[in-house]
Design an enzyme around this catalytic site. Structure first.
Site, PDB file in Angstrom:
ATOM      1  CE  LYS A 170     -61.085  64.198   8.282  1.00 26.78           C
ATOM      2  NZ  LYS A 170     -62.407  63.919   7.685  1.00 26.78           N
ATOM      3  CE  LYS A 174     -55.885  55.634  16.501  1.00 26.08           C
ATOM      4  NZ  LYS A 174     -54.532  56.182  16.835  1.00 26.08           N
ATOM      5  CB  SER A 175     -60.949  55.421  23.060  1.00 30.92           C
ATOM      6  OG  SER A 175     -61.441  54.193  22.606  1.00 30.92           O
ATOM      7  CG  HIS A 222     -54.761  50.187  24.066  1.00 34.00           C
ATOM      8  ND1 HIS A 222     -55.439  51.334  24.394  1.00 34.00           N
ATOM      9  CD2 HIS A 222     -53.774  50.570  23.217  1.00 34.00           C
ATOM     10  CE1 HIS A 222     -54.856  52.365  23.785  1.00 34.00           C
ATOM     11  NE2 HIS A 222     -53.851  51.933  23.071  1.00 34.00           N
ATOM     12  CB  THR A 280     -54.949  56.443  24.558  1.00 27.73           C
ATOM     13  OG1 THR A 280     -55.832  55.554  23.899  1.00 27.73           O
ATOM     14  CG2 THR A 280     -54.402  55.822  25.815  1.00 27.73           C
ATOM     15  CG  ASN A 281     -51.457  59.529  22.383  1.00 24.63           C
ATOM     16  OD1 ASN A 281     -50.283  59.555  22.716  1.00 24.63           O
ATOM     17  ND2 ASN A 281     -51.983  58.499  21.723  1.00 24.63           N
TER      18      ASN A 281
HETATM   19  P1  A3P Z   1     -59.013  60.372  14.776  1.00 26.93           P
HETATM   20  O1  A3P Z   1     -58.236  59.286  14.082  1.00 26.93           O
HETATM   21  O2  A3P Z   1     -60.494  60.197  14.642  1.00 26.93           O
HETATM   22  O3  A3P Z   1     -58.573  61.733  14.405  1.00 26.93           O
HETATM   23  P2  A3P Z   1     -55.476  57.244  20.614  1.00 26.93           P
HETATM   24  O4  A3P Z   1     -54.717  58.309  21.324  1.00 26.93           O
HETATM   25  O5  A3P Z   1     -56.222  56.337  21.556  1.00 26.93           O
HETATM   26  O6  A3P Z   1     -54.619  56.511  19.646  1.00 26.93           O
HETATM   27  O7  A3P Z   1     -56.627  57.946  19.795  1.00 26.93           O
HETATM   28  C1  A3P Z   1     -56.340  58.710  18.651  1.00 26.93           C
HETATM   29  C2  A3P Z   1     -57.576  59.485  18.265  1.00 26.93           C
HETATM   30  O8  A3P Z   1     -57.784  60.553  19.207  1.00 26.93           O
HETATM   31  C3  A3P Z   1     -57.416  60.125  16.906  1.00 26.93           C
HETATM   32  O9  A3P Z   1     -58.731  60.205  16.347  1.00 26.93           O
HETATM   33  C4  A3P Z   1     -56.873  61.499  17.297  1.00 26.93           C
HETATM   34  O10 A3P Z   1     -56.984  62.476  16.313  1.00 26.93           O
HETATM   35  C5  A3P Z   1     -57.735  61.800  18.496  1.00 26.93           C
HETATM   36  N1  A3P Z   1     -57.135  62.838  19.347  1.00 26.93           N
HETATM   37  C6  A3P Z   1     -55.839  62.925  19.747  1.00 26.93           C
HETATM   38  N2  A3P Z   1     -55.661  64.051  20.457  1.00 26.93           N
HETATM   39  C7  A3P Z   1     -56.848  64.679  20.502  1.00 26.93           C
HETATM   40  C8  A3P Z   1     -57.293  65.908  21.087  1.00 26.93           C
HETATM   41  N3  A3P Z   1     -56.469  66.689  21.746  1.00 26.93           N
HETATM   42  N4  A3P Z   1     -58.596  66.244  20.941  1.00 26.93           N
HETATM   43  C9  A3P Z   1     -59.446  65.450  20.262  1.00 26.93           C
HETATM   44  N5  A3P Z   1     -59.080  64.268  19.667  1.00 26.93           N
HETATM   45  C10 A3P Z   1     -57.804  63.898  19.793  1.00 26.93           C
END
Ligand code: A3P
Length: 305
Positions: free
Chosen positions: A264, A50-51, A103, A53-54
């Site tokens: 978000k 949730k940092s 992770h 990654t995508n």
């Molecule tokens: P939120 O739940 O706060 O919206 P991961 O990819 O590690 O699972 O992390 C997901 C988090 O990164 C989510 O946070 C997601 O909305 C955010 N995220 C994904 N794509 C993003 C982007 N292009 N710009 C900013 N935040 C992004």
């Protein structure tokens, strides 16, 4: 007792998501990851869940290709702990850069990659927004086995944050994860690493993208980096990018039918979740847990004049 129910796989002292290969011989699978045949052209993305990654995965993919084209698949297809076999990765031609991610804590990453100093991209996010994002992810992802909504965890936000504060989180918790990486960088065990923060990438993206392109050894024009920044914005990635990649898999796993990867995408959403008391307790926890750490995090946007 950990809030994470006993049915979840455990390795050493931490719990892992119920990815199919982790449900059988977990040590065997984690050993295979340790022995993973890395190549010197591989780029390894390391993040606590949730940092973002995508997000960083897509950016790295576009920069390394030198084109602002979305990758065809979600980063899950190259997430080592979730892959039943590494056959498809081994089949990637040597001439193609493989972007791999995990992770897993630093100590459990592929030895060859780390010892040979192959490229690592480490992306961090402030622990309050990670907690909120993780809670929302867990409440919205169906149980992999039953394909039903989770029943017995993570219960409620107040309970979740209490447990999160005790480090009871998947992969051993945020504090252990980030302290492990910090130490590995200090000791030189992790040498060839590019570090960036979610908040920094949100606030002032182009210098981060430029530095990342340098690290990856890619000559990228400002025009290309601006284009990549635009295509990787939250709005674009959660609409055009996600649909190009077929987000039906994610939606099928989602309790609400919403894509839980793109929620978000903001800095500071934690303010909508933490009570004053929870925030004070959390700040004390950061102070205690990170007292020997030099890491600094931003918890909100810095408004420029
Ligand atoms: P939120 O739940 O706060 O919206 P991961 O990819 O590690 O699972 O992390 C997901 C988090 O990164 C989510 O946070 C997601 O909305 C955010 N995220 C994904 N794509 C993003 C982007 N292009 N710009 C900013 N935040 C992004």
């Amino acid at each position: 007792m950990s809030y994470i129910p006993e049915r979840f796989p455990r390795y050493k002292d931490y719990a892992l998501p119920p990815f199919p290969p982790l449900k059988g011989n977990i040590s065997g699978h984690l050993d295979k990851i340790k022995d993973f045949e890395s190549r010197d052209s591989d780029i390894f993305i390391c993040t606590f869940p949730k940092s973002g990654t995508n997000w960083i995965n897509e950016i790295v993919s576009m920069i390394s290709k030198g084109r602002s084209e979305y990758s065809e698949v979600y980063k899950n297809t190259a997430m080592l702990e979730a892959l039943p076999s590494f056959g498809a990765l081994h089949d990637v031609p040597e001439s193609t850069t493989r972007i791999i991610n995990s992770h897993l804590p630093f100590a459990d990453l592929p030895s060859k990659h780390i010892q040979n100093g192959y490229k690592v991209v480490h992306f961090l996010r402030n622990p309050k927004d990670v907690a909120v994002s993780f809670y929302n992810h867990l409440t919205n992802i169906k149980d992999f086995t039953t394909m039903q909504a989770p029943k017995d965890y993570p219960a409620s936000w107040p309970l979740y944050i209490e447990h999160y504060c005790r480090g009871e989180e998947f992969y051993g918790g945020w504090f252990n994860y980030e302290k492990g990486f910090e130490k590995a960088k200090e000791t030189g065990e992790l040498s060839n690493v590019f570090t960036a923060h979610y908040e920094q990438l949100k606030q002032d993206p182009l210098p981060v993208l430029r530095a990342l392109a340098n690290f990856l050894g890619v000559k990228a024009t400002d025009e290309l980096l601006e284009d990549i920044n635009e295509r990787c914005s939250f709005d674009k990635m959660s609409t055009v990018g996600a649909s190009e990649k077929d987000d039906s898999v994610i939606k099928a796993m989602s309790v609400t039918g919403k894509n839980f990867i793109f929620r978000k995408g903001q800095v500071g959403d934690w303010k909508n979740w933490f009570t004053v008391a929870q925030n004070e307790a959390f700040d004390r926890l950061i102070e205690t847990n990170m007292k020997d750490s030099k890491l600094k995090f931003r918890y909100e946007y810095i408004v420029k004049d």
